[in-house]
Design an enzyme around this catalytic site. Sequence first.
Site, PDB file in Angstrom:
ATOM      1  N   GLY A  65      -3.621 -25.800  34.953  1.00 17.92           N
ATOM      2  CA  GLY A  65      -2.313 -26.448  34.954  1.00 17.92           C
ATOM      3  C   GLY A  65      -1.206 -25.455  35.260  1.00 17.92           C
ATOM      4  N   GLY A  66      -0.096 -25.586  34.556  1.00 17.71           N
ATOM      5  CA  GLY A  66       1.049 -24.703  34.783  1.00 17.71           C
ATOM      6  C   GLY A  66       0.720 -23.240  34.582  1.00 17.71           C
TER       7      GLY A  66
ATOM      8  N   GLY B 197      -7.966 -11.703  68.477  1.00 16.37           N
ATOM      9  CA  GLY B 197      -8.609 -11.873  67.186  1.00 16.37           C
ATOM     10  C   GLY B 197     -10.059 -12.251  67.406  1.00 16.37           C
TER      11      GLY B 197
ATOM     12  N   GLU C  29     -13.745 -11.224  59.315  1.00 13.43           N
ATOM     13  CA  GLU C  29     -15.088 -11.077  59.909  1.00 13.43           C
ATOM     14  C   GLU C  29     -15.600 -12.392  60.505  1.00 13.43           C
ATOM     15  OE1 GLU C  29     -18.006  -8.611  58.080  1.00 13.43           O
ATOM     16  OE2 GLU C  29     -16.518  -7.544  56.903  1.00 13.43           O
TER      17      GLU C  29
ATOM     18  N   ARG D 142      -8.384 -24.747  25.622  1.00 14.96           N
ATOM     19  CA  ARG D 142      -7.167 -25.546  25.787  1.00 14.96           C
ATOM     20  C   ARG D 142      -7.357 -26.931  25.171  1.00 14.96           C
ATOM     21  NH1 ARG D 142      -1.658 -25.836  26.367  1.00 14.96           N
ATOM     22  NH2 ARG D 142      -1.007 -27.318  27.985  1.00 14.96           N
TER      23      ARG D 142
ATOM     24  N   GLN E 293      -5.873 -25.693  39.165  1.00 10.08           N
ATOM     25  CA  GLN E 293      -5.611 -27.053  38.696  1.00 10.08           C
ATOM     26  C   GLN E 293      -6.045 -27.228  37.237  1.00 10.08           C
ATOM     27  OE1 GLN E 293      -4.008 -28.975  40.736  1.00 10.08           O
ATOM     28  NE2 GLN E 293      -3.946 -30.882  39.579  1.00 10.08           N
ATOM     29  N   ILE E 294      -7.201 -26.694  36.893  1.00  9.26           N
ATOM     30  CA  ILE E 294      -7.692 -26.797  35.515  1.00  9.26           C
ATOM     31  C   ILE E 294      -6.767 -26.067  34.548  1.00  9.26           C
ATOM     32  CG2 ILE E 294      -9.549 -26.013  33.968  1.00  9.26           C
ATOM     33  CD1 ILE E 294     -11.515 -26.663  36.290  1.00  9.26           C
TER      34      ILE E 294
ATOM     35  N   ILE F 275      -6.781  -3.558  60.185  1.00 10.15           N
ATOM     36  CA  ILE F 275      -7.891  -2.649  59.924  1.00 10.15           C
ATOM     37  C   ILE F 275      -7.891  -2.228  58.448  1.00 10.15           C
ATOM     38  CG2 ILE F 275      -9.019  -0.497  60.576  1.00 10.15           C
ATOM     39  CD1 ILE F 275      -8.777  -2.707  62.803  1.00 10.15           C
ATOM     40  N   THR F 276      -8.973  -2.554  57.758  1.00 14.91           N
ATOM     41  CA  THR F 276      -9.134  -2.129  56.370  1.00 14.91           C
ATOM     42  C   THR F 276      -9.259  -0.614  56.328  1.00 14.91           C
ATOM     43  OG1 THR F 276     -10.294  -4.201  55.900  1.00 14.91           O
ATOM     44  CG2 THR F 276     -10.505  -2.458  54.276  1.00 14.91           C
TER      45      THR F 276
END
Length: 379
Positions: free
Chosen positions: A339-340, A131, A363, A268, A336-337, A157-158
């Site tokens: 929430g669920g 790698g 990269e 919210r 986190q902001i 490989i992309t």
Amino acid sequence: MNFDYSETQEMVANSARDFAKQYIAPYVLEWDESQVFPVDVFKKAGEMGFMGVLVPEQYGGSGLSYHEYVAIIEEISKVDPAIGLSVAAHNSLCTNHILEFGNEEQKAKWLPKLATAEWIGAWGLTEHNTGSDAGGMNTTAVKDGDAWVLNGAKNFITHGISGDIAVVVVRTGEKGDSHGMTAFVIEKGTPGFSSGKKENKLGMRASETAELIFQDCRIPDANRLGAVGDGFIQAMKVLDGGRISIGALSLGIAKGAYEASLKYSKERVQFGKPISEFQGISFKLADMATEIEASELLLHKAAFEKNAGRKMTKIGAMAKMYASEVCVKVSNEAVQIHGGYGYTKDFPVEKFYRDSKLCTIGEGTTEIQKLVISRNLLK
């Protein structure tokens, strides 16, 4: 100093924003869940000039600077980082390697097809057991008359399956010797050149990642890029510019996650008021916005140095390292902001969260960036 976008940069950013809204946004979840690599979208991106951003107009490219390039990757990545990643890999790695190190005949042969996305490009350095330690690669090229015979495999490989052309760096000398590797261009359909396993990934699922396999793959010496033994040195220079693109990808993810969070926090309502009015949330937004701003400034400083033709290894590594770590942090806070709801696919932040982690790995890992920065500081 001028921190304003030029008229051209503003026009390019708006064009990329409109492109992402029209051709990418309606399909993001579908592509992610089915792991579809939407080739047609990249063909359209080629028509828009987004697949040959840095390629001079004489080779069919857009002939733009790294500032416009950052804007394009950022705007696309704000909508779907997987598409942003593929656009970045095509431009910075495969196409740019040929642009920087190909001779005139090679540029004229391959760049027009890459710049228009008639062909999709791949780039191979990483192997299963190598790698960050690229010098320990096992894939070899042995000279046989006027040709080279390649054996081995590359992974992660992309565009490893859908790519029409690949630039690969393989060993032509002793293992561990930085001058023992050489770069070659291989077209799809060459006998002995095939694709292997497609990776089932955490994120960036619409950006195809797969193996490249070489079994007595015979290619002419005309497909060699630069001198024998220069492959590793070339790859390091290509990655210098590539770090700007991964930084731009990171910036787009961070902005996308932040903008979704800002909008959600205003809508919210809890305890009779929008959650944005609670200090715990507003302070998160303040940190996110500040770190995004710092990432953007670092990226454009690196782009400025690259455009000027100056050595930008240190600033490029700084920009990539900082922006990638920020995008992971911002994406985490975005979930986190929310929430669920942030843990569901009804909102975009869970995908930004999954996609973000690749930016600290691809990269050059964060640890490798710190190694690059510290070595340049201590010279």
